[in-house]
Write a protein that holds these residues in place. Structure first.
Motif, PDB file in Angstrom:
ATOM      1  N   THR A   1       0.846  -1.191   0.000  1.00  0.00           N
ATOM      2  CA  THR A   1       0.000   0.000   0.000  1.00  0.00           C
ATOM      3  C   THR A   1       0.883   1.243   0.000  1.00  0.00           C
ATOM      4  O   THR A   1       1.915   1.276   0.678  1.00  0.00           O
TER       5      THR A   1
ATOM      6  N   ALA B   1      -6.084   3.270   1.576  1.00  0.00           N
ATOM      7  CA  ALA B   1      -6.872   2.212   2.213  1.00  0.00           C
ATOM      8  C   ALA B   1      -6.078   0.911   2.272  1.00  0.00           C
ATOM      9  O   ALA B   1      -5.416   0.525   1.316  1.00  0.00           O
TER      10      ALA B   1
ATOM     11  N   LEU C   1      -6.876  -2.489   2.203  1.00  0.00           N
ATOM     12  CA  LEU C   1      -8.025  -3.321   1.863  1.00  0.00           C
ATOM     13  C   LEU C   1      -8.045  -4.638   2.626  1.00  0.00           C
ATOM     14  O   LEU C   1      -9.092  -5.079   3.076  1.00  0.00           O
ATOM     15  N   HIS C   2      -6.899  -5.272   2.798  1.00  0.00           N
ATOM     16  CA  HIS C   2      -6.838  -6.566   3.494  1.00  0.00           C
ATOM     17  C   HIS C   2      -7.158  -6.435   4.982  1.00  0.00           C
ATOM     18  O   HIS C   2      -7.475  -7.422   5.631  1.00  0.00           O
ATOM     19  N   LEU C   3      -7.086  -5.218   5.515  1.00  0.00           N
ATOM     20  CA  LEU C   3      -7.440  -4.983   6.916  1.00  0.00           C
ATOM     21  C   LEU C   3      -8.786  -4.273   7.038  1.00  0.00           C
ATOM     22  O   LEU C   3      -9.194  -3.913   8.143  1.00  0.00           O
ATOM     23  N   ASP C   4      -9.440  -4.037   5.895  1.00  0.00           N
ATOM     24  CA  ASP C   4     -10.729  -3.343   5.855  1.00  0.00           C
ATOM     25  C   ASP C   4     -10.622  -1.987   6.560  1.00  0.00           C
ATOM     26  O   ASP C   4     -11.458  -1.624   7.380  1.00  0.00           O
ATOM     27  N   MET C   5      -9.560  -1.238   6.222  1.00  0.00           N
ATOM     28  CA  MET C   5      -9.271   0.039   6.861  1.00  0.00           C
ATOM     29  C   MET C   5      -9.198   1.135   5.802  1.00  0.00           C
ATOM     30  O   MET C   5      -8.485   0.982   4.811  1.00  0.00           O
ATOM     31  N   PRO C   6      -9.912   2.239   5.995  1.00  0.00           N
ATOM     32  CA  PRO C   6      -9.834   3.334   5.029  1.00  0.00           C
ATOM     33  C   PRO C   6      -8.487   4.053   5.138  1.00  0.00           C
ATOM     34  O   PRO C   6      -7.744   3.863   6.104  1.00  0.00           O
TER      35      PRO C   6
ATOM     36  N   GLU D   1       0.140  -5.667   9.006  1.00  0.00           N
ATOM     37  CA  GLU D   1      -0.699  -6.774   9.463  1.00  0.00           C
ATOM     38  C   GLU D   1      -1.159  -6.468  10.881  1.00  0.00           C
ATOM     39  O   GLU D   1      -0.486  -5.748  11.608  1.00  0.00           O
ATOM     40  N   LYS D   2      -2.290  -7.048  11.255  1.00  0.00           N
ATOM     41  CA  LYS D   2      -2.766  -6.920  12.632  1.00  0.00           C
ATOM     42  C   LYS D   2      -2.252  -8.126  13.409  1.00  0.00           C
ATOM     43  O   LYS D   2      -2.712  -9.235  13.232  1.00  0.00           O
TER      44      LYS D   2
END
Length: 118
Positions: free
Chosen positions: A48, A68, A70-75, A103-104
């Motif tokens: 990103t 964004a 996307l893989h973490l669903d974060m804007p 990554e989370k």
């Protein structure tokens, strides 16, 4: 009679899946690995774009204004990330354009890969 057979069949399948007999064949070593190890296996995934806002080498943290994730669903936003390896902070400075993967993990949102933007 047919509803009883369906119920018994469902009960057998449920008990087998609860015992691990059904899922044992599909488990992979990655699925049982610690989250940090999972993150290191995913570093080849999509990067990103972001801009370095602050480098805190002492704390091993990086503030990034990013698109964004996307893989973490974060804007897109500006936020502080931990870094998986302090070597990622080497030669970074405020204003640098980067490509990164976060990554989370159990310890929070962590940058696992970072490279200069091209």
């Amino acid at each position: 009679m047919k509803p009883k057979i369906n119920f018994v069949l469902a009960a057998v399948i449920f008990s087998m899946s609860a015992s691990g007999l059904v899922t044992a064949a599909t488990d992979s070593p990655v699925s049982m690995a610690p989250k940090a190890a999972i993150a290191t296996t995913q570093v080849g995934a999509q990067l990103t774009a972001g801009e370095v806002r602050k480098v805190d080498a002492e704390q091993g943290k990086l503030t990034i204004k990013h698109e964004a994730l996307l893989h973490l669903d974060m804007p897109g936003m500006t936020m502080v990330f931990k870094v998986l390896d302090d070597k990622l902070l080497k030669d970074l400075k405020q204003g640098d354009e980067i490509m990164f993967r976060a990554e989370k993990l159990d310890t929070g949102f962590t940058v696992v890969k970072l490279e200069p933007a091209k």
